[in-house]
Design an enzyme around this catalytic site. Structure first.
Site, PDB file in Angstrom:
ATOM      1  N   ASN A  10       0.856  -1.183   0.000  1.00 59.54           N
ATOM      2  CA  ASN A  10       0.000   0.000   0.000  1.00 59.54           C
ATOM      3  C   ASN A  10       0.895   1.237   0.000  1.00 59.54           C
ATOM      4  O   ASN A  10       1.448   1.604   1.030  1.00 59.54           O
ATOM      5  CB  ASN A  10      -0.897  -0.055   1.250  1.00 59.54           C
ATOM      6  CG  ASN A  10      -1.731   1.196   1.416  1.00 59.54           C
ATOM      7  OD1 ASN A  10      -1.826   2.024   0.508  1.00 59.54           O
ATOM      8  ND2 ASN A  10      -2.343   1.339   2.591  1.00 59.54           N
ATOM      9  N   LYS A  12       0.052   4.257  -0.344  1.00 62.43           N
ATOM     10  CA  LYS A  12      -0.630   5.450   0.187  1.00 62.43           C
ATOM     11  C   LYS A  12      -0.413   6.633  -0.764  1.00 62.43           C
ATOM     12  O   LYS A  12      -0.250   6.421  -1.964  1.00 62.43           O
ATOM     13  CB  LYS A  12      -0.153   5.742   1.610  1.00 62.43           C
ATOM     14  CG  LYS A  12      -0.182   4.474   2.477  1.00 62.43           C
ATOM     15  CD  LYS A  12      -0.044   4.718   3.925  1.00 62.43           C
ATOM     16  CE  LYS A  12      -0.121   3.390   4.657  1.00 62.43           C
ATOM     17  NZ  LYS A  12      -0.145   3.511   6.091  1.00 62.43           N
ATOM     18  N   HIS A  95      -9.539   1.012   5.031  1.00 61.58           N
ATOM     19  CA  HIS A  95      -8.244   1.288   5.662  1.00 61.58           C
ATOM     20  C   HIS A  95      -8.435   2.281   6.811  1.00 61.58           C
ATOM     21  O   HIS A  95      -9.265   3.187   6.724  1.00 61.58           O
ATOM     22  CB  HIS A  95      -7.258   1.855   4.629  1.00 61.58           C
ATOM     23  CG  HIS A  95      -5.867   1.907   5.168  1.00 61.58           C
ATOM     24  ND1 HIS A  95      -5.431   2.938   5.969  1.00 61.58           N
ATOM     25  CD2 HIS A  95      -4.834   1.040   5.065  1.00 61.58           C
ATOM     26  CE1 HIS A  95      -4.173   2.697   6.325  1.00 61.58           C
ATOM     27  NE2 HIS A  95      -3.792   1.548   5.790  1.00 61.58           N
ATOM     28  N   GLU A  97      -6.850   4.775   7.732  1.00 61.97           N
ATOM     29  CA  GLU A  97      -6.687   6.195   7.382  1.00 61.97           C
ATOM     30  C   GLU A  97      -7.962   6.723   6.717  1.00 61.97           C
ATOM     31  O   GLU A  97      -8.325   7.887   6.886  1.00 61.97           O
ATOM     32  CB  GLU A  97      -5.459   6.376   6.478  1.00 61.97           C
ATOM     33  CG  GLU A  97      -4.179   6.257   7.293  1.00 61.97           C
ATOM     34  CD  GLU A  97      -3.003   5.634   6.564  1.00 61.97           C
ATOM     35  OE1 GLU A  97      -2.990   5.631   5.333  1.00 61.97           O
ATOM     36  OE2 GLU A  97      -2.087   5.138   7.260  1.00 61.97           O
ATOM     37  N   GLU A 165      -5.199  -4.824  10.723  1.00 61.73           N
ATOM     38  CA  GLU A 165      -4.204  -3.765  10.867  1.00 61.73           C
ATOM     39  C   GLU A 165      -4.482  -2.958  12.133  1.00 61.73           C
ATOM     40  O   GLU A 165      -5.272  -1.995  12.097  1.00 61.73           O
ATOM     41  CB  GLU A 165      -4.254  -2.821   9.662  1.00 61.73           C
ATOM     42  CG  GLU A 165      -3.962  -3.490   8.340  1.00 61.73           C
ATOM     43  CD  GLU A 165      -3.413  -2.477   7.336  1.00 61.73           C
ATOM     44  OE1 GLU A 165      -2.292  -2.663   6.889  1.00 61.73           O
ATOM     45  OE2 GLU A 165      -4.112  -1.503   7.040  1.00 61.73           O
ATOM     46  N   GLY A 171       2.398   2.590  10.616  1.00 65.00           N
ATOM     47  CA  GLY A 171       3.309   3.715  10.418  1.00 65.00           C
ATOM     48  C   GLY A 171       4.045   4.156  11.671  1.00 65.00           C
ATOM     49  O   GLY A 171       4.653   5.218  11.696  1.00 65.00           O
ATOM     50  N   SER A 211       3.502  -1.716  10.362  1.00 64.48           N
ATOM     51  CA  SER A 211       4.956  -1.717  10.569  1.00 64.48           C
ATOM     52  C   SER A 211       5.629  -3.043  10.194  1.00 64.48           C
ATOM     53  O   SER A 211       6.619  -3.443  10.827  1.00 64.48           O
ATOM     54  CB  SER A 211       5.301  -1.317  12.012  1.00 64.48           C
ATOM     55  OG  SER A 211       4.870   0.014  12.246  1.00 64.48           O
TER      56      SER A 211
HETATM   57  P1  PGA Z   1       2.819   0.566   7.563  1.00 70.63           P
HETATM   58  O1  PGA Z   1       1.348   0.729   6.954  1.00 70.63           O
HETATM   59  O2  PGA Z   1       3.398  -0.706   7.006  1.00 70.63           O
HETATM   60  O3  PGA Z   1       3.570   1.788   7.066  1.00 70.63           O
HETATM   61  O4  PGA Z   1       2.693   0.521   9.039  1.00 70.63           O
HETATM   62  C1  PGA Z   1       0.510  -0.387   6.780  1.00 70.63           C
HETATM   63  C2  PGA Z   1      -0.795   0.020   6.167  1.00 70.63           C
HETATM   64  O5  PGA Z   1      -1.289   1.124   6.487  1.00 70.63           O
HETATM   65  O6  PGA Z   1      -1.388  -0.707   5.351  1.00 70.63           O
END
Ligand code: PGA
Length: 248
Positions: A10, A12, A95, A97, A165, A171, A211
């Site tokens: 992903n 983003k 997601h 976000e 997640e 992140g 992460s």
């Molecule tokens: P990250 O994000 O690996 O940067 O923690 C995962 C995601 O949001 O799908």
């Protein structure tokens, strides 16, 4: 275990024309586990040109979001029907976000999931608890509630991958431990067995996100109910190849 290992990248809202080309070139030329399913999700702007770059490889493309109406006055949105028309097979929905920054509710995610599946897309459906919810011991309840709402009335699970997640791990560099992730994945599988049927419970892929990096992916990938990853930050780096190859 017969479930195909699945790794999603992903991206983003990251990248540029130059970057998406070089990232895909690197991936297409890399030696990837032939048994893994690899799906990358560049920003919508780069999806169509990316299609040409992955055309002769096993890598598939996913959008990061889509709207459930097929067309109309929805400025700024892309519909599930348009993704299907453009030959983009996957879409990430729910997601965290999208939920926290753009205010998407479980109900909206349910509408999107239904529409995406009806349009013939495959869905990476994301669920996960916040830190506060984890500290209150509510992780499993929250995740099951999100799943229940998002998949209400669903007739087939064939085209869904569930991504667990935890919000506190996205992140932040704070990856869930193997035990923490496995516990939630097992609970999701148990719920699938009860709410749907045992065949679905044993065949649906449940992937972990938050992460994930080359330094932690192998141990996570050894867990019985972890069938792959949804990778954010590390999917923009060469180590994404090592994550795809976690089971080699
Ligand atoms: P990250 O994000 O690996 O940067 O923690 C995962 C995601 O949001 O799908």
């Amino acid at each position: 275990m017969s479930r195909t290992f699945f790794v999603g990248g992903n991206w983003k809202m990251n990248g540029s024309v130059e970057q998406y080309r070089s990232l895909i070139k690197h991936l297409v030329e890399a030696k990837l586990d032939e048994k893994a399913e690899v799906v990358i999700s560049p920003p919508a702007l780069y999806l169509l040109p990316s299609k040409e770059l992955v055309a002769n490889s096993p890598i598939e493309l996913s959008a990061q979001n889509a709207y459930f109406k097929p067309s109309g006055a929805f400025t700024g949105e892309i519909s599930v029907a348009q993704l299907k028309d453009a030959g983009i097979p996957w879409v990430i929905l729910g997601h965290s976000e999208r939920r926290s920054i753009f205010g998407e509710s479980d109900e909206l995610i349910a509408e999107k999931t239904k529409a995406a599946l009806e349009a013939g897309l495959k869905v990476i459906l994301c669920v996960g608890e916040t830190l506060e919810q984890r500290e209150k011991n509510e992780s499993i309840d929250v995740v099951i509630r999100q799943l229940e709402t998002a998949t209400k009335g669903l007739s087939s699970w064939d085209n869904i991958v569930i991504a667990y997640e935890p919000v506190w791990a996205i992140g932040t560099g704070k990856v869930a431990t193997e035990a923490q992730a496995q516990e939630v994945h097992a609970a999701i599988r148990e719920w699938l067995g009860k709410a749907v049927d045992s065949q679905t419970a044993s065949s649906v892929r449940i992937i972990y996100g938050g992460s994930v990096a080359a330094k932690n992916s192998r141990q996570l990938a050894e867990q019985k109910d972890i069938d792959g990853f949804l990778v954010g930050g590390a999917s923009l780096k060469p180590e994404f190849v090592d994550i795809v190859n976690s089971r080699l």
